[in-house]
Design an enzyme around this catalytic site. Structure first.
Site, PDB file in Angstrom:
ATOM      1  N   CYS A  10    -108.132 -11.952 -30.840  1.00 48.81           N
ATOM      2  CA  CYS A  10    -107.281 -11.654 -31.998  1.00 48.81           C
ATOM      3  C   CYS A  10    -108.062 -10.733 -32.936  1.00 48.81           C
ATOM      4  O   CYS A  10    -109.067 -10.141 -32.521  1.00 48.81           O
ATOM      5  CB  CYS A  10    -106.811 -12.937 -32.684  1.00 48.81           C
ATOM      6  SG  CYS A  10    -108.112 -13.975 -33.371  1.00 48.81           S
ATOM      7  N   ARG A  16    -106.110 -17.388 -34.455  1.00 52.78           N
ATOM      8  CA  ARG A  16    -105.311 -17.501 -33.223  1.00 52.78           C
ATOM      9  C   ARG A  16    -106.149 -17.640 -31.964  1.00 52.78           C
ATOM     10  O   ARG A  16    -105.884 -18.518 -31.133  1.00 52.78           O
ATOM     11  CB  ARG A  16    -104.376 -16.282 -33.094  1.00 52.78           C
ATOM     12  CG  ARG A  16    -103.318 -16.237 -34.161  1.00 52.78           C
ATOM     13  CD  ARG A  16    -102.662 -14.873 -34.216  1.00 52.78           C
ATOM     14  NE  ARG A  16    -103.599 -13.843 -34.636  1.00 52.78           N
ATOM     15  CZ  ARG A  16    -103.358 -12.548 -34.652  1.00 52.78           C
ATOM     16  NH1 ARG A  16    -102.186 -12.112 -34.244  1.00 52.78           N
ATOM     17  NH2 ARG A  16    -104.267 -11.694 -35.063  1.00 52.78           N
ATOM     18  N   ASP A 126     -99.651 -14.476 -36.947  1.00 51.75           N
ATOM     19  CA  ASP A 126    -101.003 -14.728 -37.458  1.00 51.75           C
ATOM     20  C   ASP A 126    -100.935 -15.659 -38.669  1.00 51.75           C
ATOM     21  O   ASP A 126    -100.456 -15.260 -39.737  1.00 51.75           O
ATOM     22  CB  ASP A 126    -101.635 -13.390 -37.856  1.00 51.75           C
ATOM     23  CG  ASP A 126    -103.111 -13.549 -38.165  1.00 51.75           C
ATOM     24  OD1 ASP A 126    -103.565 -14.694 -38.361  1.00 51.75           O
ATOM     25  OD2 ASP A 126    -103.802 -12.516 -38.203  1.00 51.75           O
TER      26      ASP A 126
END
Ligand code: 4NP
Length: 154
Positions: A10, A16, A126
């Site tokens: 990420c 994440r 996110d």
């Protein structure tokens, strides 16, 4: 027996991709195939190198009985393309950054949501911006589960 090296990526490597790392490891272990995969995660930015994952990520993992211990945030390395069997991005921006670094490798380098077309999502939201760690967890869990099926580990 074949082993798989998997890297989740990420932007910050604190929300994440660490969540996906812990979830996939947990699901593999629960399925009795924990020895068949090595899971890591990294960020494209390096902004949080050396830090622990976000408190919200730790909290949602703990809520689901999943360990988050032993994690340190790190940046993607140029050698990762040789080292890993699969490099799995969370959104288009991550994928574009990775393809700039490594070139296009559609069989090795793709988005987690590509594995769960039925989810209706084309990226993993996110929680750094949304604040919704539960939504991200649902997608990460569905994607990780789909990956285990793709690798024929379950
Ligand atoms: P992640 O979320 O890419 O899922 O780890 C973010 C974490 C930190 C920042 C952005 C996104 N940041 O701007 O520091």
């Amino acid at each position: 027996m074949k082993h798989y090296h998997i890297l989740f990526v990420c932007l910050g490597n604190i929300c994440r991709s660490p969540m996906a790392e812990c979830v996939l490891r947990h699901l593999a272990s629960e399925a009795g195939v924990g020895q068949r995969i090595i899971v890591e995660s990294a960020g494209t930015s390096g902004w949080h190198d050396g830090e622990n994952m976000h408190a919200g990520t730790r909290k949602i993992l703990t809520k689901h009985g999943i360990s988050h211990l032993g994690f340190t945030s790190s940046k993607v390395k140029s050698s990762d393309i040789e080292h890993f069997d699969f490099i799995i991005a969370m959104d288009d921006s991550n994928l574009n950054d990775l393809e700039r670094l490594f070139g296009k490798h559609p069989d090795k380098l793709f988005k987690l949501t590509d594995l769960i077309p039925e989810s209706g999502y084309s990226s993993v939201p996110d929680p750094w911006y949304t604040g919704d760690f539960a939504e991200t967890f649902r997608l990460v869990e569905a994607g990780s589960s789909a990956l285990l099926k793709k690798l024929e580990l379950v």
